[in-house]
Scaffold this motif. Sequence first.
Motif: not given
Length: 176
Positions: A35-41, A64-68, A79-80
């Motif tokens: 598994v790849l745990l993708l942490v959304i910052l 990853m950090q995406v639009s707020s 928005k990445i």
Amino acid sequence: MNSEIREVLVDEKTLAKTVSELAERINADYAGKSVLLLVILKGSMIFSADLVRKLNMKVSIDFMQVSSYRSSTVAGELKILKDVQTSLEGKNVIIAEDIIDSGKTLKALTELLKKRGANVEVCALLSKPDRREVDIDVKYQGLEIPDEFVVGYGLDYDERYRNLPYIGILKKEVYS
Ligand code: IMP
Ligand code: MG
């Protein structure tokens, strides 16, 4: 309790129990797999740190950090601010999200990751079902909460309160 918090909505004990239950389900579904745990910052970093320590399959972590919040994001447009460092082709990706509000962020993100060839599932600690605007499939859902602005355990208001160990409702006078 912090004087700017009106009410503790989810205490530390309940958070720990919720995270354990989510991890148990993921462990059962992905036994013997990677598994790849993708942490959304940034909001899900504390949740993810607790969750990942309870996972027992082969697991890697990326961010990853995406639009707020309350941005102009519409479904399908994202928005990445920070992207992953590795290829997602053929990987079992579990998106770790702090809270689902309208669902727009997650919908756009899920679609993007699928286009990149990942098998995507979503694990969200909190959800505000009353606020949902788009349909999304959340396989691992923690707690449903009422339509209140909450902070703590990673969630912020204006970059503050992420350090609170519980989920609390912010007093209205703090943001007006
Ligand atoms: P959505 O695209 O409308 O579902 O927005 C989800 C994002 O909004 C979450 O990842 C949070 O960063 C933010 N958000 C939504 N509700 C809250 C809240 O009550 N407190 C803090 N952040 C929130
Ligand atoms: Mg967030």
